[in-house]
Design a protein around this motif. Structure first.
Motif, PDB file in Angstrom:
ATOM      1  N   LEU A 183       0.842  -1.206   0.000  1.00  0.00           N
ATOM      2  CA  LEU A 183       0.000   0.000   0.000  1.00  0.00           C
ATOM      3  C   LEU A 183       0.874   1.252   0.000  1.00  0.00           C
ATOM      4  O   LEU A 183       0.610   2.208  -0.727  1.00  0.00           O
ATOM      5  N   ALA A 184       1.916   1.231   0.834  1.00  0.00           N
ATOM      6  CA  ALA A 184       2.824   2.386   0.878  1.00  0.00           C
ATOM      7  C   ALA A 184       3.471   2.582  -0.487  1.00  0.00           C
ATOM      8  O   ALA A 184       3.557   3.701  -0.990  1.00  0.00           O
ATOM      9  N   GLY A 185       3.877   1.488  -1.104  1.00  0.00           N
ATOM     10  CA  GLY A 185       4.512   1.560  -2.416  1.00  0.00           C
ATOM     11  C   GLY A 185       3.563   2.061  -3.491  1.00  0.00           C
ATOM     12  O   GLY A 185       3.918   2.890  -4.315  1.00  0.00           O
ATOM     13  N   ARG A 186       2.324   1.578  -3.437  1.00  0.00           N
ATOM     14  CA  ARG A 186       1.348   1.955  -4.458  1.00  0.00           C
ATOM     15  C   ARG A 186       1.116   3.469  -4.479  1.00  0.00           C
ATOM     16  O   ARG A 186       0.926   4.062  -5.536  1.00  0.00           O
ATOM     17  N   TYR A 187       1.150   4.072  -3.281  1.00  0.00           N
ATOM     18  CA  TYR A 187       0.894   5.516  -3.224  1.00  0.00           C
ATOM     19  C   TYR A 187       2.180   6.333  -3.109  1.00  0.00           C
ATOM     20  O   TYR A 187       2.141   7.514  -2.753  1.00  0.00           O
ATOM     21  N   GLY A 188       3.302   5.692  -3.374  1.00  0.00           N
ATOM     22  CA  GLY A 188       4.573   6.415  -3.447  1.00  0.00           C
ATOM     23  C   GLY A 188       5.007   7.033  -2.138  1.00  0.00           C
ATOM     24  O   GLY A 188       5.689   8.063  -2.127  1.00  0.00           O
ATOM     25  N   VAL A 189       4.623   6.405  -1.026  1.00  0.00           N
ATOM     26  CA  VAL A 189       5.021   6.955   0.282  1.00  0.00           C
ATOM     27  C   VAL A 189       6.497   6.640   0.529  1.00  0.00           C
ATOM     28  O   VAL A 189       6.893   5.477   0.555  1.00  0.00           O
ATOM     29  N   MET A 190       7.314   7.695   0.663  1.00  0.00           N
ATOM     30  CA  MET A 190       8.748   7.502   0.893  1.00  0.00           C
ATOM     31  C   MET A 190       9.212   8.254   2.117  1.00  0.00           C
ATOM     32  O   MET A 190      10.405   8.442   2.352  1.00  0.00           O
ATOM     33  N   SER A 191       8.274   8.744   2.893  1.00  0.00           N
ATOM     34  CA  SER A 191       8.617   9.501   4.088  1.00  0.00           C
ATOM     35  C   SER A 191       7.416   9.380   4.999  1.00  0.00           C
ATOM     36  O   SER A 191       6.283   9.491   4.530  1.00  0.00           O
ATOM     37  N   ILE A 192       7.655   9.109   6.273  1.00  0.00           N
ATOM     38  CA  ILE A 192       6.517   9.019   7.180  1.00  0.00           C
ATOM     39  C   ILE A 192       6.730   9.926   8.380  1.00  0.00           C
ATOM     40  O   ILE A 192       7.879  10.168   8.750  1.00  0.00           O
ATOM     41  N   PRO A 193       5.656  10.432   8.991  1.00  0.00           N
ATOM     42  CA  PRO A 193       4.279  10.206   8.570  1.00  0.00           C
ATOM     43  C   PRO A 193       3.925  10.930   7.268  1.00  0.00           C
ATOM     44  O   PRO A 193       4.424  12.017   7.019  1.00  0.00           O
ATOM     45  N   THR A 194       3.061  10.285   6.481  1.00  0.00           N
ATOM     46  CA  THR A 194       2.439  10.941   5.334  1.00  0.00           C
ATOM     47  C   THR A 194       0.930  10.776   5.492  1.00  0.00           C
ATOM     48  O   THR A 194       0.458   9.684   5.799  1.00  0.00           O
ATOM     49  N   ALA A 195       0.197  11.857   5.290  1.00  0.00           N
ATOM     50  CA  ALA A 195      -1.269  11.794   5.341  1.00  0.00           C
ATOM     51  C   ALA A 195      -1.802  12.072   3.941  1.00  0.00           C
ATOM     52  O   ALA A 195      -1.431  13.069   3.324  1.00  0.00           O
ATOM     53  N   ILE A 196      -2.612  11.145   3.437  1.00  0.00           N
ATOM     54  CA  ILE A 196      -3.199  11.331   2.106  1.00  0.00           C
ATOM     55  C   ILE A 196      -4.719  11.396   2.227  1.00  0.00           C
ATOM     56  O   ILE A 196      -5.328  10.563   2.907  1.00  0.00           O
ATOM     57  N   LEU A 197      -5.298  12.405   1.609  1.00  0.00           N
ATOM     58  CA  LEU A 197      -6.755  12.520   1.583  1.00  0.00           C
ATOM     59  C   LEU A 197      -7.279  11.961   0.260  1.00  0.00           C
ATOM     60  O   LEU A 197      -6.839  12.389  -0.812  1.00  0.00           O
ATOM     61  N   PHE A 198      -8.167  10.971   0.363  1.00  0.00           N
ATOM     62  CA  PHE A 198      -8.793  10.383  -0.823  1.00  0.00           C
ATOM     63  C   PHE A 198     -10.221  10.904  -0.956  1.00  0.00           C
ATOM     64  O   PHE A 198     -10.957  10.965   0.038  1.00  0.00           O
ATOM     65  N   LYS A 199     -10.568  11.293  -2.192  1.00  0.00           N
ATOM     66  CA  LYS A 199     -11.959  11.652  -2.482  1.00  0.00           C
ATOM     67  C   LYS A 199     -12.389  10.856  -3.696  1.00  0.00           C
ATOM     68  O   LYS A 199     -11.713  10.918  -4.734  1.00  0.00           O
ATOM     69  N   ASN A 200     -13.459  10.128  -3.574  1.00  0.00           N
ATOM     70  CA  ASN A 200     -13.959   9.294  -4.674  1.00  0.00           C
ATOM     71  C   ASN A 200     -12.871   8.398  -5.257  1.00  0.00           C
ATOM     72  O   ASN A 200     -12.745   8.258  -6.469  1.00  0.00           O
ATOM     73  N   GLY A 201     -12.046   7.835  -4.398  1.00  0.00           N
ATOM     74  CA  GLY A 201     -11.029   6.902  -4.850  1.00  0.00           C
ATOM     75  C   GLY A 201      -9.772   7.534  -5.412  1.00  0.00           C
ATOM     76  O   GLY A 201      -8.841   6.844  -5.800  1.00  0.00           O
ATOM     77  N   GLU A 202      -9.749   8.867  -5.472  1.00  0.00           N
ATOM     78  CA  GLU A 202      -8.586   9.562  -6.029  1.00  0.00           C
ATOM     79  C   GLU A 202      -7.856  10.324  -4.921  1.00  0.00           C
ATOM     80  O   GLU A 202      -8.482  10.776  -3.957  1.00  0.00           O
ATOM     81  N   ILE A 203      -6.536  10.521  -5.125  1.00  0.00           N
ATOM     82  CA  ILE A 203      -5.784  11.326  -4.160  1.00  0.00           C
ATOM     83  C   ILE A 203      -6.162  12.795  -4.342  1.00  0.00           C
ATOM     84  O   ILE A 203      -6.014  13.345  -5.434  1.00  0.00           O
TER      85      ILE A 203
END
Lengths: 309, 103
Positions: free
Chosen positions: B65-85
């Motif tokens: 999951l981290a890889g799929r969304y390109g997370v390379m630094s934590i913490p990272t917070a991503i807001l999803f709306k209708n399945g999109e970032i």
């Protein structure tokens, strides 16, 4: 917004080891104490994975755990914490004011304990690339670079301990330092040299971050020879020191040219009833234990000030 | 509604197909700033439960999951709306920064 009616004995700005030690000593001496913190207890300490040099923990201690314990210590004697960001301080009057989005607090003494934050290189796109190759925390982000090539910029304690940590995870490490030697304890320097996968670039500075969607490399200039080279790397860890977070007090308390609050060993600033504790104070050694020490002194000085009024 | 633990198995149903926006906090136990961020995220979730769903992804347990969304630094917070970032915040944030995301 109306100021709170109650006038506190002591208001502390910043919830790191300096702030919470001042809160502990102040509350234990019977003062009414409120500590304001914009994020979460701990400050820089809270972001540290393992603290090995704070006395009393023979196996080391996690920085965030230590922060929560310091908070508990202060709360045991009645100190309160509010997680609110201070937007302005009025420090010159006899009653000092702290503005937050929700309240205006009044206090007879203020302890400035806002600490410091990691310095940026100041290069173009540095902010955009944070989380896409640019990092300021090796213990947080190192694992995302397992088996990859990374660079570390800096040559002090943080750079060297980051280097040791990353050398165990990453394939290849460049350590880029503007001087020709490191400033860190010798055993750690030796360990880094012996790691086998660390290449040192001395007298060198990063002049550009190379990137597409994410970081792809660095442009590095040797300051002695003028030679410029481009290094391909997947990540860069920046460890080039700290910047004091004294902005709220600038223009009211005296500060040094590099932005630290000027206060002696007694933590007194040029303003009566205003004390500076921890990393934002101009001083020779910035450690958790010296921050805690400042906090204790500031509380004692504040008490003396309140008694003498 | 409490904070959800998101995994490969429930991510699509809970995060991508949610009717309301979803804030996802990528974290790990050994990451100090993540531990500082966690109570802030919890408080944000508590106070905005009618507007936003909040979930956490442990990057140690869910590297894909981290890889799929390109997370390379934590913490990272991503807001999803209708399945999109819709927005990404990297690093420790104040609660007000999270509130600004959903304004």
């Amino acid at each position: 917004m109306e100021p709170e009616k109650n006038i506190l004995d002591m208001l502390i700005v910043g919830g790191g080891p300096a702030g919470y030690t001042a809160a502990l000593y102040g509350a234990r001496a019977g003062l009414s104490v409120l500590l304001l913190e914009k994020l979460a207890p701990g400050g820089q300490m809270g972001t540290t994975d393992m603290v090995d040099n704070y006395p009393g923990f023979p196996k080391g201690v996690n920085g965030f755990d230590l922060a929560m314990q310091m908070k508990e210590c202060a709360e045991r004697f009645g100190a309160k914490t509010a997680l609110e960001e201070v937007s302005a301080l009025e420090l010159t009057g006899e009653v000092k004011l702290a503005h937050t989005p929700k309240h205006i607090y009044q206090a007879r003494t203020v302890v400035l304990a806002m600490g410091s934050h990691p310095r940026e290189l100041g290069l173009e796109r540095e902010g955009d690339l944070r989380g896409r190759g640019v990092s300021y925390c090796a213990t947080c982000d190192g694992m995302f670079y397992r088996g990859k090539t990374v660079a570390i910029v800096g040559g002090g304690n943080t750079a060297v301990s980051d280097g040791l940590y990353l050398s165990r995870l990453c394939d290849k490490i460049y350590l880029i330092h503007r001087r020709d030697k490191l400033r860190a304890p010798l055993p750690q320097q030796k360990a880094l040299e012996q790691a086998g996968n660390v290449e040192f670039l001395w007298n060198s500075e990063v002049t550009a971050l190379l990137s597409g969607d994410r970081l792809s490399g660095l442009r590095v200039r040797n300051k002695k020879t003028g030679e410029v080279q481009e290094l391909a790397c997947d990540g860069v860890f920046i460890a080039v020191g700290q910047v004091p977070d004294a902005q709220l007090a600038v223009g009211q308390v005296a500060c040094s040219e590099d932005g630290y609050v000027l206060a002696g060993e007694d933590t007194r600033t040029n303003l009566p009833g205003v004390f500076a504790a921890g990393d934002l104070r101009k001083k020779p050694l910035r450690q958790i234990v010296t921050a805690a020490s400042d906090g204790a002194v500031a509380a004692a000085m504040a008490q003396e000030y309140l008694d003498g009024r | 509604m409490s904070v959800l633990t998101l995994t490969q198995e429930n991510f699509e149903a809970e995060a991508l197909k949610s009717e309301i926006p979803v804030l996802v906090d990528f974290w790990a136990a050994w990451c100090g700033p993540c531990r500082m961020f966690s109570p802030i995220v919890d408080e944000f979730a508590e106070e905005n439960q009618d507007k936003v769903k909040v979930g956490k992804v442990n990057v140690d347990e869910q590297p894909d999951l981290a890889g799929r969304y390109g997370v390379m630094s934590i913490p990272t917070a991503i807001l999803f709306k209708n399945g999109e970032i819709a927005a990404t915040l990297v690093g420790l944030q104040q609660k007000s920064a999270l509130e600004d995301l959903i304004q």
